[in-house]
Motif scaffolding. Sequence first.
Motif, PDB file in Angstrom:
ATOM      1  N   ALA A 158      -0.482 -30.622  27.121  1.00 32.17           N
ATOM      2  CA  ALA A 158       0.027 -30.094  26.243  1.00 32.17           C
ATOM      3  C   ALA A 158      -1.773 -29.628  25.078  1.00 32.17           C
ATOM      4  O   ALA A 158      -1.428 -27.963  25.393  1.00 32.17           O
ATOM      5  N   LYS A 159      -1.756 -29.506  24.732  1.00 30.35           N
ATOM      6  CA  LYS A 159      -3.439 -29.253  24.175  1.00 30.35           C
ATOM      7  C   LYS A 159      -3.918 -28.506  25.423  1.00 30.35           C
ATOM      8  O   LYS A 159      -5.260 -27.820  25.486  1.00 30.35           O
ATOM      9  N   THR A 160      -4.297 -29.769  26.565  1.00 28.20           N
ATOM     10  CA  THR A 160      -5.177 -29.295  27.485  1.00 28.20           C
ATOM     11  C   THR A 160      -4.018 -27.782  28.117  1.00 28.20           C
ATOM     12  O   THR A 160      -5.374 -27.311  28.302  1.00 28.20           O
ATOM     13  N   MET A 161      -3.141 -27.592  28.263  1.00 26.05           N
ATOM     14  CA  MET A 161      -2.533 -26.637  28.660  1.00 26.05           C
ATOM     15  C   MET A 161      -2.986 -25.386  27.408  1.00 26.05           C
ATOM     16  O   MET A 161      -3.514 -24.516  27.697  1.00 26.05           O
ATOM     17  N   ALA A 162      -3.059 -25.595  26.568  1.00 25.00           N
ATOM     18  CA  ALA A 162      -3.602 -24.859  25.188  1.00 25.00           C
ATOM     19  C   ALA A 162      -4.805 -23.676  25.182  1.00 25.00           C
ATOM     20  O   ALA A 162      -5.083 -23.180  25.634  1.00 25.00           O
ATOM     21  N   TRP A 163      -5.800 -25.172  25.906  1.00 25.91           N
ATOM     22  CA  TRP A 163      -7.062 -24.949  26.081  1.00 25.91           C
ATOM     23  C   TRP A 163      -7.541 -24.059  27.232  1.00 25.91           C
ATOM     24  O   TRP A 163      -7.583 -23.028  27.466  1.00 25.91           O
ATOM     25  N   LEU A 164      -6.855 -24.683  27.832  1.00 18.68           N
ATOM     26  CA  LEU A 164      -6.408 -23.373  29.584  1.00 18.68           C
ATOM     27  C   LEU A 164      -6.224 -21.620  28.814  1.00 18.68           C
ATOM     28  O   LEU A 164      -5.997 -20.737  29.383  1.00 18.68           O
TER      29      LEU A 164
ATOM     30  N   ILE B 289      -3.351 -21.379  41.858  1.00 16.31           N
ATOM     31  CA  ILE B 289      -2.300 -20.077  41.619  1.00 16.31           C
ATOM     32  C   ILE B 289      -1.505 -21.243  40.379  1.00 16.31           C
ATOM     33  O   ILE B 289      -0.160 -20.719  39.690  1.00 16.31           O
ATOM     34  N   VAL B 290      -0.703 -22.002  41.273  1.00 16.17           N
ATOM     35  CA  VAL B 290       0.055 -23.358  40.531  1.00 16.17           C
ATOM     36  C   VAL B 290       0.205 -23.757  38.664  1.00 16.17           C
ATOM     37  O   VAL B 290       1.255 -23.183  37.846  1.00 16.17           O
ATOM     38  N   THR B 291      -1.331 -23.714  39.240  1.00 11.87           N
ATOM     39  CA  THR B 291      -1.526 -23.876  37.771  1.00 11.87           C
ATOM     40  C   THR B 291      -1.260 -22.552  36.984  1.00 11.87           C
ATOM     41  O   THR B 291      -0.819 -23.283  35.412  1.00 11.87           O
ATOM     42  N   TYR B 292      -2.336 -22.019  37.135  1.00 13.17           N
ATOM     43  CA  TYR B 292      -1.875 -21.054  36.405  1.00 13.17           C
ATOM     44  C   TYR B 292      -0.135 -19.975  35.563  1.00 13.17           C
ATOM     45  O   TYR B 292      -0.236 -19.257  34.482  1.00 13.17           O
ATOM     46  N   SER B 293       0.002 -20.451  36.797  1.00 14.06           N
ATOM     47  CA  SER B 293       1.790 -20.144  36.921  1.00 14.06           C
ATOM     48  C   SER B 293       2.435 -20.857  35.230  1.00 14.06           C
ATOM     49  O   SER B 293       2.977 -20.731  34.466  1.00 14.06           O
ATOM     50  N   ALA B 294       1.732 -21.763  35.526  1.00 15.09           N
ATOM     51  CA  ALA B 294       1.900 -22.834  34.432  1.00 15.09           C
ATOM     52  C   ALA B 294       1.803 -22.461  32.972  1.00 15.09           C
ATOM     53  O   ALA B 294       2.350 -22.506  31.829  1.00 15.09           O
ATOM     54  N   VAL B 295       0.372 -22.256  33.140  1.00 15.39           N
ATOM     55  CA  VAL B 295       0.045 -21.610  32.281  1.00 15.39           C
ATOM     56  C   VAL B 295       0.520 -20.387  30.822  1.00 15.39           C
ATOM     57  O   VAL B 295       0.586 -20.256  30.271  1.00 15.39           O
ATOM     58  N   GLN B 296       0.688 -19.674  32.091  1.00 15.42           N
ATOM     59  CA  GLN B 296       0.890 -18.152  32.176  1.00 15.42           C
ATOM     60  C   GLN B 296       2.449 -18.687  31.991  1.00 15.42           C
ATOM     61  O   GLN B 296       3.044 -17.469  30.195  1.00 15.42           O
ATOM     62  N   ALA B 297       3.320 -19.724  32.177  1.00 11.15           N
ATOM     63  CA  ALA B 297       4.538 -19.460  31.214  1.00 11.15           C
ATOM     64  C   ALA B 297       4.700 -19.964  29.881  1.00 11.15           C
ATOM     65  O   ALA B 297       5.870 -20.196  29.159  1.00 11.15           O
ATOM     66  N   ASP B 298       3.478 -20.619  30.039  1.00  9.98           N
ATOM     67  CA  ASP B 298       4.258 -20.775  28.531  1.00  9.98           C
ATOM     68  C   ASP B 298       5.613 -22.221  27.959  1.00  9.98           C
ATOM     69  O   ASP B 298       6.677 -22.103  27.800  1.00  9.98           O
ATOM     70  N   SER B 299       5.523 -23.295  28.726  1.00 16.54           N
ATOM     71  CA  SER B 299       5.880 -24.863  28.884  1.00 16.54           C
ATOM     72  C   SER B 299       6.841 -24.606  28.109  1.00 16.54           C
ATOM     73  O   SER B 299       6.424 -25.068  26.250  1.00 16.54           O
TER      74      SER B 299
ATOM     75  N   THR C  18      -6.903 -20.270  25.876  1.00 12.64           N
ATOM     76  CA  THR C  18      -7.362 -19.119  25.200  1.00 12.64           C
ATOM     77  C   THR C  18      -8.419 -19.152  26.522  1.00 12.64           C
ATOM     78  O   THR C  18      -8.656 -18.305  26.640  1.00 12.64           O
ATOM     79  N   LEU C  19      -8.517 -20.388  27.946  1.00 12.10           N
ATOM     80  CA  LEU C  19      -9.536 -19.948  28.406  1.00 12.10           C
ATOM     81  C   LEU C  19      -9.214 -18.532  29.557  1.00 12.10           C
ATOM     82  O   LEU C  19     -10.311 -18.157  30.022  1.00 12.10           O
ATOM     83  N   LEU C  20      -8.305 -18.850  29.556  1.00 15.31           N
ATOM     84  CA  LEU C  20      -7.504 -17.938  30.717  1.00 15.31           C
ATOM     85  C   LEU C  20      -6.787 -16.886  30.621  1.00 15.31           C
ATOM     86  O   LEU C  20      -7.564 -15.775  31.075  1.00 15.31           O
ATOM     87  N   LEU C  21      -6.217 -16.700  28.922  1.00 15.24           N
ATOM     88  CA  LEU C  21      -5.997 -15.654  29.252  1.00 15.24           C
ATOM     89  C   LEU C  21      -6.171 -15.024  28.291  1.00 15.24           C
ATOM     90  O   LEU C  21      -5.579 -13.527  27.488  1.00 15.24           O
ATOM     91  N   LYS C  22      -7.043 -15.497  27.257  1.00 17.43           N
ATOM     92  CA  LYS C  22      -7.643 -14.505  26.103  1.00 17.43           C
ATOM     93  C   LYS C  22      -8.794 -14.334  26.066  1.00 17.43           C
ATOM     94  O   LYS C  22      -9.837 -14.566  27.058  1.00 17.43           O
TER      95      LYS C  22
ATOM     96  N   ILE D 156      12.876 -16.192  26.732  1.00 23.06           N
ATOM     97  CA  ILE D 156      13.719 -15.557  27.388  1.00 23.06           C
ATOM     98  C   ILE D 156      13.269 -14.550  27.525  1.00 23.06           C
ATOM     99  O   ILE D 156      12.746 -14.477  29.451  1.00 23.06           O
ATOM    100  N   ALA D 157      12.676 -13.561  26.661  1.00 21.73           N
ATOM    101  CA  ALA D 157      12.738 -12.013  27.037  1.00 21.73           C
ATOM    102  C   ALA D 157      11.055 -11.996  28.102  1.00 21.73           C
ATOM    103  O   ALA D 157      11.335 -11.474  28.763  1.00 21.73           O
ATOM    104  N   PRO D 158      10.154 -13.156  27.886  1.00 15.31           N
ATOM    105  CA  PRO D 158       8.816 -12.519  28.481  1.00 15.31           C
ATOM    106  C   PRO D 158       8.565 -13.270  30.300  1.00 15.31           C
ATOM    107  O   PRO D 158       8.644 -12.484  30.881  1.00 15.31           O
ATOM    108  N   ARG D 159      10.296 -14.041  30.520  1.00 17.58           N
ATOM    109  CA  ARG D 159      10.544 -15.001  31.668  1.00 17.58           C
ATOM    110  C   ARG D 159      11.258 -13.791  32.397  1.00 17.58           C
ATOM    111  O   ARG D 159      10.764 -13.572  33.570  1.00 17.58           O
ATOM    112  N   LEU D 160      12.169 -13.152  31.243  1.00 15.31           N
ATOM    113  CA  LEU D 160      12.993 -11.167  32.000  1.00 15.31           C
ATOM    114  C   LEU D 160      12.193 -10.441  33.114  1.00 15.31           C
ATOM    115  O   LEU D 160      12.173  -9.416  33.907  1.00 15.31           O
ATOM    116  N   HIS D 161      10.811  -9.841  31.611  1.00 18.74           N
ATOM    117  CA  HIS D 161       9.853  -9.323  31.971  1.00 18.74           C
ATOM    118  C   HIS D 161       8.858  -9.684  32.872  1.00 18.74           C
ATOM    119  O   HIS D 161       8.915  -8.960  33.810  1.00 18.74           O
TER     120      HIS D 161
END
Lengths: 167, 174
Positions: B162-168, A79-89, B170-174, A121-126
């Motif tokens: 960053a490239k690993t995250m971009a791949w993830l 879930i922590v990893t998913y949060s990081a993936v979703q938040a788009d660093s 694609t896998l999880l969000l799209k 900013i906008a997506p994080r507020l959302h």
Amino acid sequence: MKALIAALCALLLTLFLHGITWRIAKPKGEYRGLLALCAIVFSVFLFLSTVAHISISPDSFDDWFSFALLFMATMAAYIVTYSAVQADSPSMRIVLKIDASEGTGLSRHELEKELNDEVLIAPRLHDLLVGKLATLEAERYVITTRGAILAKMHIFYRDLLKMEKGG
Amino acid sequence: MLAAEHLTVRLAPVIALSTCVLLHIAISRTMPFVSRHRAIVASVIVGFVAVGGFGVWSVLNESRATISEQIGTLLLLIISYLALVYCYVFGFYNMGESARRVRILRELLSAGERGMSLKEMLQVYNAGMILDIRLERLATAGQIIEKNGRYMIGSRQMLAAAKTMAWLQTLLLK
């Protein structure tokens, strides 16, 4: 060994269900959805052990304790990893954009044109509104009780480490 | 092994995590000259040694367990600890360090019941500030370098992540 195998199977099953479910109908509250999936998979293993008596599932207190701890720890990590993936660093977006410039590099101005308030900013507020950590009242963002608890927890922790505000 | 000893071994990942967290706090408070990266790495390693120690002790005390059971116990303890410490470092410590949502919540908390309009929020926390902070961090860590006002890739670790995250994504969000 039984608890280890059971927990890893439970983790894989949850990830599989996550992939399938999100492609069919992604829930609005994604993290609640993930927690619900964990609860469902845990219940499945409970059923397998107590009613169906399948050998893969834990059958002693020791095994159940270890299974629960490992499953919850690995799911929390997911879930922590998913949060990081979703938040788009932003840091990762910066390096990807610089890499895409094929050696010419990017100026700060060029980075700022693409990584602006609408993007950062906008997506994080959302997210805060969806997660009910803040509400929007007469076009003003107001923190909820849940949001205040989370913020205070981080303030306390940062003070403990003697560190400044993050972001 | 007694029931209490069994429980202690099962709780070893949590005990090791607590050790890691307490040590991290102690280092941060008492040794500010130690870099944040080194402080967290040292704390994680000490926790790992602790959980490894519990695992070895358990294996030595369970003479009736088979080799596969002993390996299973050791792996279970280590994987549980690694998962927990990953949550601490990336889910909690890193969130406080760089998460925009946490920073926005802190600003909203300061505003209280009055709240903040979008304009007021952007005056205290905006994309420009985020960019400044991240560029400085990336440059300090050597991940990017500045040449004649243009940023280039330096060390490739962050780029690989960053490239690993971009791949993830694609896998999880799209």
